[in-house]
Scaffold this motif. Structure first.
Motif, PDB file in Angstrom:
ATOM      1  N   GLY A 163      -0.389   1.899 -16.606  1.00 20.66           N
ATOM      2  CA  GLY A 163      -0.886   2.260 -17.929  1.00 20.66           C
ATOM      3  C   GLY A 163      -0.460   1.263 -18.985  1.00 20.66           C
ATOM      4  N   ARG A 164      -1.118   1.357 -20.149  1.00 23.00           N
ATOM      5  CA  ARG A 164      -0.800   0.444 -21.240  1.00 23.00           C
ATOM      6  C   ARG A 164      -1.227   1.075 -22.557  1.00 23.00           C
ATOM      7  NH1 ARG A 164      -3.325  -5.330 -20.648  1.00 23.00           N
ATOM      8  NH2 ARG A 164      -5.177  -4.281 -21.443  1.00 23.00           N
ATOM      9  N   SER A 165      -0.350   0.993 -23.542  1.00 21.60           N
ATOM     10  CA  SER A 165      -0.683   1.455 -24.890  1.00 21.60           C
ATOM     11  C   SER A 165      -0.690   0.260 -25.826  1.00 21.60           C
ATOM     12  CB  SER A 165       0.344   2.487 -25.377  1.00 21.60           C
ATOM     13  OG  SER A 165       0.323   3.646 -24.573  1.00 21.60           O
ATOM     14  N   GLU A 166      -1.585   0.264 -26.778  1.00 27.83           N
ATOM     15  CA  GLU A 166      -1.671  -0.873 -27.684  1.00 27.83           C
ATOM     16  C   GLU A 166      -2.161  -0.449 -29.064  1.00 27.83           C
ATOM     17  OE1 GLU A 166      -4.251  -3.294 -25.295  1.00 27.83           O
ATOM     18  OE2 GLU A 166      -6.072  -2.535 -26.257  1.00 27.83           O
ATOM     19  N   TRP A 167      -1.746  -1.222 -30.069  1.00 26.19           N
ATOM     20  CA  TRP A 167      -2.245  -1.092 -31.431  1.00 26.19           C
ATOM     21  C   TRP A 167      -3.240  -2.212 -31.665  1.00 26.19           C
ATOM     22  CZ3 TRP A 167      -0.846   3.171 -34.009  1.00 26.19           C
ATOM     23  CH2 TRP A 167       0.380   3.783 -33.721  1.00 26.19           C
ATOM     24  N   ARG A 168      -4.402  -1.875 -32.238  1.00 26.07           N
ATOM     25  CA  ARG A 168      -5.444  -2.866 -32.476  1.00 26.07           C
ATOM     26  C   ARG A 168      -5.772  -2.888 -33.972  1.00 26.07           C
ATOM     27  NH1 ARG A 168      -8.132  -4.258 -27.853  1.00 26.07           N
ATOM     28  NH2 ARG A 168     -10.048  -4.671 -28.997  1.00 26.07           N
ATOM     29  N   PHE A 169      -5.527  -4.040 -34.607  1.00 22.74           N
ATOM     30  CA  PHE A 169      -5.738  -4.208 -36.046  1.00 22.74           C
ATOM     31  C   PHE A 169      -6.983  -5.072 -36.263  1.00 22.74           C
ATOM     32  CE2 PHE A 169      -1.299  -3.487 -35.272  1.00 22.74           C
ATOM     33  CZ  PHE A 169      -0.881  -2.673 -36.299  1.00 22.74           C
ATOM     34  N   SER A 170      -7.966  -4.512 -36.948  1.00 25.49           N
ATOM     35  CA  SER A 170      -9.214  -5.237 -37.229  1.00 25.49           C
ATOM     36  C   SER A 170      -9.594  -4.986 -38.688  1.00 25.49           C
ATOM     37  CB  SER A 170     -10.329  -4.758 -36.303  1.00 25.49           C
ATOM     38  OG  SER A 170     -10.722  -3.440 -36.641  1.00 25.49           O
ATOM     39  N   GLY A 193      -6.003   0.578 -44.310  1.00 23.71           N
ATOM     40  CA  GLY A 193      -5.207   1.115 -45.409  1.00 23.71           C
ATOM     41  C   GLY A 193      -4.119   0.132 -45.775  1.00 23.71           C
ATOM     42  N   ALA A 194      -2.972   0.648 -46.214  1.00 21.22           N
ATOM     43  CA  ALA A 194      -1.853  -0.186 -46.635  1.00 21.22           C
ATOM     44  C   ALA A 194      -0.660   0.057 -45.727  1.00 21.22           C
ATOM     45  CB  ALA A 194      -1.485   0.119 -48.083  1.00 21.22           C
ATOM     46  N   GLU A 240      -0.836 -12.008 -40.556  1.00 20.91           N
ATOM     47  CA  GLU A 240      -1.845 -12.213 -39.528  1.00 20.91           C
ATOM     48  C   GLU A 240      -3.156 -11.474 -39.808  1.00 20.91           C
ATOM     49  OE1 GLU A 240      -1.537 -14.245 -36.849  1.00 20.91           O
ATOM     50  OE2 GLU A 240       0.364 -14.874 -37.746  1.00 20.91           O
ATOM     51  N   THR A 241      -3.098 -10.346 -40.495  1.00 21.83           N
ATOM     52  CA  THR A 241      -4.289  -9.519 -40.702  1.00 21.83           C
ATOM     53  C   THR A 241      -4.808  -9.535 -42.132  1.00 21.83           C
ATOM     54  OG1 THR A 241      -3.048  -7.498 -41.244  1.00 21.83           O
ATOM     55  CG2 THR A 241      -3.470  -7.945 -38.911  1.00 21.83           C
ATOM     56  N   GLY A 242      -3.955  -9.936 -43.089  1.00 20.47           N
ATOM     57  CA  GLY A 242      -4.352  -9.884 -44.487  1.00 20.47           C
ATOM     58  C   GLY A 242      -4.225  -8.499 -45.096  1.00 20.47           C
ATOM     59  N   TRP A 243      -3.699  -7.543 -44.346  1.00 24.09           N
ATOM     60  CA  TRP A 243      -3.511  -6.199 -44.888  1.00 24.09           C
ATOM     61  C   TRP A 243      -2.375  -6.207 -45.903  1.00 24.09           C
ATOM     62  CZ3 TRP A 243      -4.171  -1.704 -40.860  1.00 24.09           C
ATOM     63  CH2 TRP A 243      -5.393  -1.854 -40.221  1.00 24.09           C
TER      64      TRP A 243
END
Length: 231
Positions: free
Chosen positions: A139-146, A168-169, A217-220
């Motif tokens: 198994g694998r868990s991941e966070w994906r930021f787009s 969001g912020a 990396e994301t600009g958030w």
């Protein structure tokens, strides 16, 4: 006085300044957001680079995570293969002897008779250990930021389960637990929802550095002190 820089101390978050060869504590009063504002004001008045600006340039994800970038700009954070393998190894260390003992127990009951009371519960623990080993291994868990937002995705074999939050912020928050320890958490505020990405006990640096890295990396947007309660 010759002030070299002003910044928030790693432990406790007090506002300090490097003056000559000494580090002087200016204040520990107020919230992290208050002291962050004072640090920015001090650096702006003296024309000094802020410590966080230098940290953001070299900020990295925690060593237990790995990073992937997809063609559409999505940044993916997941537990590293090394950590997953170590967890699977620990679970197998439990699962193998436990299920071997269960097999011997079942063999004795089948050949010599006796009460099966308690065996189903023990067997459930054995199956849970096998399932845990399989999850950590496969198994694998991941966070994906787009640009569209954040997605929490769980993979197991060919199956994917995901949950999505609008963009969001990011914020570093601090709360005091019942033992008096400070818990620093990097969270996403998406509408009325609060999503915790990472937390550390009595150490703000790992979640803070991850927040700076994600902002780079994301600009958030990333804030220090939103919703912080210092006790």
């Amino acid at each position: 006085a010759d002030v070299a820089r002003g910044y928030l101390r790693r432990r406790g978050g007090a506002l300090v300044a490097d003056v000559g060869r000494e580090t002087v504590e200016l204040t520990a009063l107020g919230t992290d957001a208050d002291r962050e504002w004072l640090a920015r004001l001090l650096c702006a008045a003296r024309g000094l680079p802020r410590a966080d600006e230098r940290l953001q340039d070299r900020a990295q994800v925690p060593p237990s995570w790995e990073v992937a970038r997809e063609a559409d700009g999505t940044v993916v954070l997941r537990t590293s293969a090394r950590v997953r393998a170590a967890r699977a190894g620990c679970m197998s260390f439990i699962a193998l002897p436990l299920n071997a003992a269960l097999g011997w127990w079942m063999y004795r009951l089948a050949t010599e008779g006796g009460s099966w009371a308690g065996f189903p519960i023990a067997a459930a623990f054995g199956l849970a250990a096998i399932a845990g080993t399989a999850w950590f291994g496969l198994g694998r868990s991941e966070w994906r930021f787009s640009p569209a937002g954040l997605e929490r995705r769980h993979r197991f074999g060919g199956r994917i389960r995901a949950r999505h939050w609008p963009a969001g912020a990011l914020a570093l928050e601090v709360q005091t637990d019942s033992d008096g320890d400070e818990v620093f958490a990097l969270v996403l505020h998406s509408g009325s929802e609060r999503v915790e990405l990472m937390s550390c006990l009595n150490d703000r640096q790992p979640p803070h550095e991850l927040g700076l890295w994600l902002a780079r990396e994301t600009g958030w947007r990333y804030e220090v002190g939103r919703g912080v309660e210092k006790k």
